[in-house]
Design a protein around this motif. Structure first.
Motif, mmCIF file in Angstrom:
data_model
loop_
_atom_site.group_PDB
_atom_site.id
_atom_site.type_symbol
_atom_site.label_atom_id
_atom_site.label_comp_id
_atom_site.label_asym_id
_atom_site.label_seq_id
_atom_site.Cartn_x
_atom_site.Cartn_y
_atom_site.Cartn_z
ATOM 1 N N THR A 68 23.158 6.462 -48.397
ATOM 2 C CA THR A 68 21.768 6.712 -48.733
ATOM 3 C C THR A 68 20.887 6.417 -47.527
ATOM 4 N N ILE A 69 20.151 7.426 -47.087
ATOM 5 C CA ILE A 69 19.270 7.284 -45.930
ATOM 6 C C ILE A 69 17.890 6.799 -46.360
ATOM 7 N N ALA A 70 17.373 7.368 -47.434
ATOM 8 C CA ALA A 70 16.064 6.970 -47.965
ATOM 9 C C ALA A 70 16.022 7.331 -49.442
ATOM 10 N N ALA A 102 6.951 15.314 -54.536
ATOM 11 C CA ALA A 102 7.128 14.090 -53.741
ATOM 12 C C ALA A 102 6.907 14.474 -52.278
ATOM 13 N N ASP A 103 5.759 14.072 -51.739
ATOM 14 C CA ASP A 103 5.404 14.557 -50.408
ATOM 15 C C ASP A 103 5.368 13.454 -49.351
ATOM 16 N N ASP A 104 5.963 12.298 -49.653
ATOM 17 C CA ASP A 104 5.884 11.194 -48.688
ATOM 18 C C ASP A 104 7.247 10.547 -48.439
ATOM 19 N N LEU A 105 8.317 11.323 -48.567
ATOM 20 C CA LEU A 105 9.648 10.797 -48.271
ATOM 21 C C LEU A 105 9.903 10.973 -46.775
ATOM 22 N N VAL A 106 9.995 9.859 -46.056
ATOM 23 C CA VAL A 106 10.137 9.882 -44.602
ATOM 24 C C VAL A 106 11.462 9.214 -44.226
ATOM 25 N N CYS A 166 10.445 20.643 -44.941
ATOM 26 C CA CYS A 166 10.671 19.536 -44.013
ATOM 27 C C CYS A 166 9.856 19.750 -42.744
ATOM 28 N N GLN A 167 9.288 18.658 -42.234
ATOM 29 C CA GLN A 167 8.591 18.685 -40.954
ATOM 30 C C GLN A 167 9.062 17.509 -40.120
ATOM 31 N N GLU A 198 11.010 11.523 -36.691
ATOM 32 C CA GLU A 198 11.070 11.310 -38.138
ATOM 33 C C GLU A 198 10.836 12.619 -38.867
ATOM 34 N N ILE A 199 11.474 12.732 -40.026
ATOM 35 C CA ILE A 199 11.283 13.900 -40.881
ATOM 36 C C ILE A 199 10.489 13.485 -42.109
#
Length: 211
Positions: free
Chosen positions: A148-150, A172-176, A103-104, A109-110
């Motif tokens: 559910t957030i995203a 999956a590297d684009d879940l924001v 996580c970043q 936003e994360i």
């Protein structure tokens, strides 16, 4: 003369090592998963809490959620049309074997990177030469009533070999999603699982009748 012989032996040894070395292009998906997230390939799936001494909590103190497999979505079994995916009618079955996450946080936003590794086993009915694997990744706020957030669907295509057993890897590297407050951050969970509905085409909108 002796020196020249030693040089020839050294060159031959170097050539032998280069022939045995694995080309970068030949690295498997499992190797790529290992280089991204660490650990051995094909280990049983498990929640992945922070290791002692690791920085799994970002600089703002917000928690990077554990990864859990959604109940009822840990396997993906497919049969011939009109058949049930059991017994001799099973074409193939996919299972999740390992997970990882990072996580970043940036500007409130994360951005999450969730890695999923699994394996596809051909069934008695015979798997096709190419298999499409649908996976859903969601970040959920746990509690009495989950929220559910995203959520996002991902797909990966795997070529099957004569062995009837192939690994698959998806990152999956684009879940924001919005960064949670410290008070609720540790209630967040990454849920993953197979989502066969994602492979079905969306229904066409009904044509409106002209008056």
């Amino acid at each position: 003369m002796g020196d020249n012989r030693l040089v020839r032996v050294a060159i031959a040894a170097a050539l032998g090592c280069s022939l045995l070395a694995q080309p970068v292009a030949a690295q498997s998906l499992s190797d790529r998963f290992k280089s991204l997230f660490g650990g051995k390939s094909d280990e049983p799936a498990a929640n992945t809490p922070a290791a002692p001494g690791s920085d799994n909590v970002d600089q703002s103190g917000l928690f990077c959620p554990d990864v859990k497999i959604r109940a009822g979505a840990s396997t993906y079994a497919v049969a011939a049309p009109g058949k049930q995916p059991i017994g001799n009618d099973l074409k193939f079955q996919a299972t999740i074997t390992k997970t990882a996450r990072e996580c970043q946080i940036n500007g409130g936003e994360i951005t999450a990177r969730v890695g999923i590794q699994g394996r596809i086993i051909a069934g008695p009915a015979g798997a096709p030469t190419s298999v499409q694997i649908p996976l859903r990744v969601a970040v959920v706020q746990g509690g009495v009533s989950e929220k559910t957030i995203a959520t996002k669907v991902y797909q990966t295509t795997v070529g099957m070999s004569e062995s009837g057993s192939e690994p698959f890897t998806l990152v999956a590297d684009d879940l924001v999603y919005p960064a949670p407050s410290v008070a609720v951050g540790d209630t967040y969970i990454f849920y993953i699982g197979f989502d066969p509905q994602a492979l079905k085409p969306e229904p066409k909108p009904k044509a409106t009748k002209k008056k």
